[in-house]
Design a protein around this motif. Structure first.
Motif, PDB file in Angstrom:
ATOM      1  N   ALA A 245       1.119  -1.120  -0.048  1.00 26.48           N
ATOM      2  CA  ALA A 245      -0.059  -0.028  -0.059  1.00 26.48           C
ATOM      3  C   ALA A 245       0.796   1.207  -0.176  1.00 26.48           C
ATOM      4  CB  ALA A 245      -0.898  -0.072   1.115  1.00 26.48           C
ATOM      5  N   PRO A 246       1.053   1.909  -1.150  1.00 25.29           N
ATOM      6  CA  PRO A 246       1.964   3.013  -1.007  1.00 25.29           C
ATOM      7  C   PRO A 246       1.737   4.223  -0.286  1.00 25.29           C
ATOM      8  CG  PRO A 246       1.487   2.177  -3.477  1.00 25.29           C
ATOM      9  CD  PRO A 246       0.388   1.322  -2.401  1.00 25.29           C
ATOM     10  N   GLU A 247       0.447   4.458  -0.088  1.00 27.13           N
ATOM     11  CA  GLU A 247       0.038   5.478   0.996  1.00 27.13           C
ATOM     12  C   GLU A 247       0.087   5.176   2.316  1.00 27.13           C
ATOM     13  OE1 GLU A 247       0.011   8.730  -0.158  1.00 27.13           O
ATOM     14  OE2 GLU A 247       0.672   7.926  -2.075  1.00 27.13           O
ATOM     15  N   ASN A 248       0.344   3.887   2.823  1.00 23.22           N
ATOM     16  CA  ASN A 248       0.470   3.650   4.156  1.00 23.22           C
ATOM     17  C   ASN A 248       1.730   3.848   4.767  1.00 23.22           C
ATOM     18  OD1 ASN A 248      -2.150   2.607   4.284  1.00 23.22           O
ATOM     19  ND2 ASN A 248      -1.627   0.509   4.558  1.00 23.22           N
ATOM     20  N   PRO A 249       1.602   4.147   6.155  1.00 21.97           N
ATOM     21  CA  PRO A 249       3.006   4.610   6.763  1.00 21.97           C
ATOM     22  C   PRO A 249       4.063   3.267   6.516  1.00 21.97           C
ATOM     23  CG  PRO A 249       1.292   4.735   8.357  1.00 21.97           C
ATOM     24  CD  PRO A 249       0.445   4.168   7.234  1.00 21.97           C
ATOM     25  N   ASN A 250       3.676   1.881   6.410  1.00 24.25           N
ATOM     26  CA  ASN A 250       4.450   0.887   6.189  1.00 24.25           C
ATOM     27  C   ASN A 250       3.936   0.269   4.802  1.00 24.25           C
ATOM     28  OD1 ASN A 250       6.108   1.026   8.467  1.00 24.25           O
ATOM     29  ND2 ASN A 250       4.260   0.068   9.458  1.00 24.25           N
ATOM     30  N   ALA A 251       4.914   0.297   3.767  1.00 26.92           N
ATOM     31  CA  ALA A 251       4.436  -0.269   2.550  1.00 26.92           C
ATOM     32  C   ALA A 251       3.758  -1.628   2.535  1.00 26.92           C
ATOM     33  CB  ALA A 251       5.710  -0.433   1.529  1.00 26.92           C
TER      34      ALA A 251
END
Lengths: 150, 109
Positions: free
Chosen positions: A90-96
């Motif tokens: 998930a590109p927009e999460n704190p961790n990919a």
């Protein structure tokens, strides 16, 4: 009385202002995390081929805390190579990294779970087949309320 | 991890060879991301289940590595074709190394 701008001057001034505006705009969306590196690590540097992977997410998630996600790989059972793993990022999460599924020769190449998404984004799934090929799919999902705490 | 009883559902426990079994599992766990802060602004330490495995007679059928982006009370659904009768063992392991285990028996005819 100040002279009014003629048509040519007005256009030039407008174009200049537009260009200046572009320069300071925050470019194409920058990802918060290292999702591209995570995919590279997963594929060993290979670029996955788009297709064959079906990634299902709702179009809109009102609550990013529990978003149903399903992945499946088409046509993998018949042609000798089986799906070994699927990585979801998930590109927009704190961790990919979101999850990494591990399959076997017994399991079907499909799985479902529930995930957290911090913001509207394109979720990516990459599948690794036993013959060393990689396939991917991405899917946009709009998230109303992010679900990663913070 | 407190004493938790996972919920596991197989759509059938007796199958003919070649038939697919659909498995759904749910286990309760906070899946604390490590990103949230408490009332005093202190970061709440990460505490998630990081590994899930399902094995048939000791052989891996399906598993996954979980990250903090998996929702609380992790749910999984997967399908497999059992080749032999035996014991399906489900294992969840969290950051503390605490394990939740459960088994189901499956008969292949």
């Amino acid at each position: 009385m100040p002279r009014r701008l003629n048509r040519r001057e007005a256009l030039t001034a407008g174009a200049a202002a537009f260009a200046a505006g572009l320069g300071s705009a925050p470019g194409p969306a920058r990802a918060l995390n290292d999702y591209a590196d995570q995919i590279k690590k997963f594929t060993g540097g290979k670029t996955p081929v788009e297709g064959r992977v079906r990634l299902e997410l709702p179009e809109l998630a009102e609550n990013g805390n529990t978003v149903p996600l399903s992945v499946a790989v088409d046509g993998a059972a018949g042609d000798g190579a089986h799906v070994q793993e699927i990585l979801v990022v998930a590109p927009e999460n704190p961790n990919a990294r979101v999850i990494r599924f591990r399959f076997s020769t017994l399991s079907m190449p499909e799985a479902s779970t529930r995930i957290r998404l911090a913001a509207t984004q394109d979720v990516i799934a990459v599948a690794k087949l036993s013959d060393g090929t990689f396939f991917s799919a991405s899917r946009q999902i709009k998230v109303t309320i992010g679900g990663c705490g913070g | 991890m407190a004493e938790v009883k996972p919920r596991i559902r197989l759509d059938k426990k007796e199958v003919r060879k070649g038939e697919t079994v659909d498995v759904k599992t749910l286990v309760s766990h906070v899946m604390e991301t490590g990103l949230r802060k408490d009332a005093n602004g202190k970061v709440i330490a990460r505490m998630i289940i990081n590994t899930f495995r399902c094995e048939l007679n000791g052989k891996l059928v399906f598993g996954c590595d979980l990250e903090s982006a998996v929702s609380a009370n992790p749910y999984f659904e997967f399908k497999f074709k059992p080749t032999e009768s035996g014991v399906l063992k489900f294992t969840w392991i969290d950051d503390d190394g605490a394990r939740v285990e459960a088994t189901e028996t499956i008969t292949v005819t």
